[in-house]
Motif scaffolding. Structure first.
Motif, PDB file in Angstrom:
ATOM      1  N   UNK A  63       0.840  -1.212   0.000  1.00 34.52           N
ATOM      2  CA  UNK A  63       0.000   0.000   0.000  1.00 34.52           C
ATOM      3  C   UNK A  63       0.869   1.253   0.000  1.00 34.52           C
ATOM      4  N   UNK A  64       1.939   1.247   0.787  1.00 33.37           N
ATOM      5  CA  UNK A  64       2.839   2.403   0.833  1.00 33.37           C
ATOM      6  C   UNK A  64       3.519   2.613  -0.517  1.00 33.37           C
ATOM      7  N   UNK A  65       3.929   1.534  -1.156  1.00 32.82           N
ATOM      8  CA  UNK A  65       4.575   1.640  -2.470  1.00 32.82           C
ATOM      9  C   UNK A  65       3.597   2.215  -3.486  1.00 32.82           C
ATOM     10  N   UNK A  66       2.358   1.743  -3.487  1.00 32.71           N
ATOM     11  CA  UNK A  66       1.352   2.262  -4.426  1.00 32.71           C
ATOM     12  C   UNK A  66       1.129   3.751  -4.221  1.00 32.71           C
ATOM     13  N   UNK A  67       0.963   4.165  -2.964  1.00 32.93           N
ATOM     14  CA  UNK A  67       0.735   5.581  -2.663  1.00 32.93           C
ATOM     15  C   UNK A  67       1.930   6.449  -3.065  1.00 32.93           C
ATOM     16  N   UNK A  68       3.127   6.014  -2.699  1.00 29.70           N
ATOM     17  CA  UNK A  68       4.322   6.797  -3.011  1.00 29.70           C
ATOM     18  C   UNK A  68       4.580   6.839  -4.515  1.00 29.70           C
ATOM     19  N   UNK A  69       4.310   5.740  -5.222  1.00 28.04           N
ATOM     20  CA  UNK A  69       4.480   5.717  -6.672  1.00 28.04           C
ATOM     21  C   UNK A  69       3.531   6.713  -7.327  1.00 28.04           C
ATOM     22  N   UNK A  70       2.272   6.714  -6.921  1.00 28.62           N
ATOM     23  CA  UNK A  70       1.294   7.651  -7.488  1.00 28.62           C
ATOM     24  C   UNK A  70       1.710   9.099  -7.227  1.00 28.62           C
ATOM     25  N   UNK A  71       2.147   9.380  -6.001  1.00 27.83           N
ATOM     26  CA  UNK A  71       2.572  10.744  -5.660  1.00 27.83           C
ATOM     27  C   UNK A  71       3.786  11.177  -6.487  1.00 27.83           C
ATOM     28  N   UNK A  76       6.069  14.813  -9.712  1.00 25.18           N
ATOM     29  CA  UNK A  76       7.348  15.129 -10.334  1.00 25.18           C
ATOM     30  C   UNK A  76       7.389  14.881 -11.834  1.00 25.18           C
ATOM     31  N   UNK A  77       6.633  13.902 -12.327  1.00 21.21           N
ATOM     32  CA  UNK A  77       6.736  13.542 -13.737  1.00 21.21           C
ATOM     33  C   UNK A  77       5.474  13.855 -14.525  1.00 21.21           C
ATOM     34  N   UNK A  78       4.456  14.418 -13.858  1.00 20.38           N
ATOM     35  CA  UNK A  78       3.202  14.791 -14.520  1.00 20.38           C
ATOM     36  C   UNK A  78       2.647  13.620 -15.323  1.00 20.38           C
ATOM     37  N   UNK A 148      14.633   9.226 -12.315  1.00 18.71           N
ATOM     38  CA  UNK A 148      15.741  10.040 -11.794  1.00 18.71           C
ATOM     39  C   UNK A 148      17.000   9.197 -11.557  1.00 18.71           C
ATOM     40  N   UNK A 149      16.994   7.958 -11.986  1.00 22.53           N
ATOM     41  CA  UNK A 149      18.134   7.041 -11.937  1.00 22.53           C
ATOM     42  C   UNK A 149      18.676   6.843 -10.528  1.00 22.53           C
ATOM     43  N   UNK A 150      17.818   6.854  -9.550  1.00 20.00           N
ATOM     44  CA  UNK A 150      18.259   6.668  -8.167  1.00 20.00           C
ATOM     45  C   UNK A 150      18.759   5.252  -7.911  1.00 20.00           C
TER      46      UNK A 150
END
Length: 160
Positions: A63-71, A76-78, A148-150
């Motif tokens: 759930x955290x990954x889904x939320x952070x990915x959407x944000x 940042x990438x529109x 962003x190649x992190x």
């Protein structure tokens, strides 16, 4: 011929350097020495980290990954991309290094995106890795969307 060593600017510069050097020597010569920690500091304030190794299972971070990915995609990438589901989630490693390191559980699986593509997702759940070390944190990477190649190349740095 003009004598450059006795000009007022050079003389004041030399005087300033001399005073600065004298100040440094004085501080080194007359400064106090370092003191060892007192018993109170040794027993209470310098105790070091204590890790229990209680890290959530792989499924708890989805759930955290889904939320952070959407944000991240929206802010940042529109991009309208969102993760619509996960499959084949499995643990790849738990505390793969020495036991003194911060406990981490490494996981991988497939993320189904809103564009219909299935991409690999690699992530780790970190004990005391949340905000200000108060709870567990998650670091993740979706292969092919690490814009962003992190964790490049191909999310290699997100794996053990």
């Amino acid at each position: 011929m003009r004598n450059l060593f006795n000009s007022p600017n050079k003389l004041s510069h030399k005087l300033g350097l001399g005073l600065g050097a004298a100040l440094v020597v004085g501080l080194l010569a007359f400064g106090s020495t370092a003191q060892a920690a007192n018993p109170f500091e040794l027993n209470f304030w310098l105790s070091g980290p204590r890790y229990d190794g209680n890290v959530a299972p792989c499924e708890k971070a989805l759930a955290a990954i889904s939320d952070q990915f959407h944000e991240k995609e929206a802010t940042f990438w529109n991009s309208p991309l969102v993760i619509t589901g996960f499959s084949r989630i499995h643990e790849t490693a738990f505390r793969p290094w020495q036991s003194d390191n911060i406990p981490r559980r490494y996981c991988s699986g497939d993320a189904v995106l809103s564009d219909g593509k299935v991409r690999k997702v690699h992530y780790s759940i970190i004990e005391d890795g949340g905000f200000a070390g108060t709870n567990q944190g998650v670091e993740w990477c979706v292969a092919g969307l690490d814009r962003n190649w992190a964790y490049n190349p191909s999310c290699k740095a997100a794996r053990p």
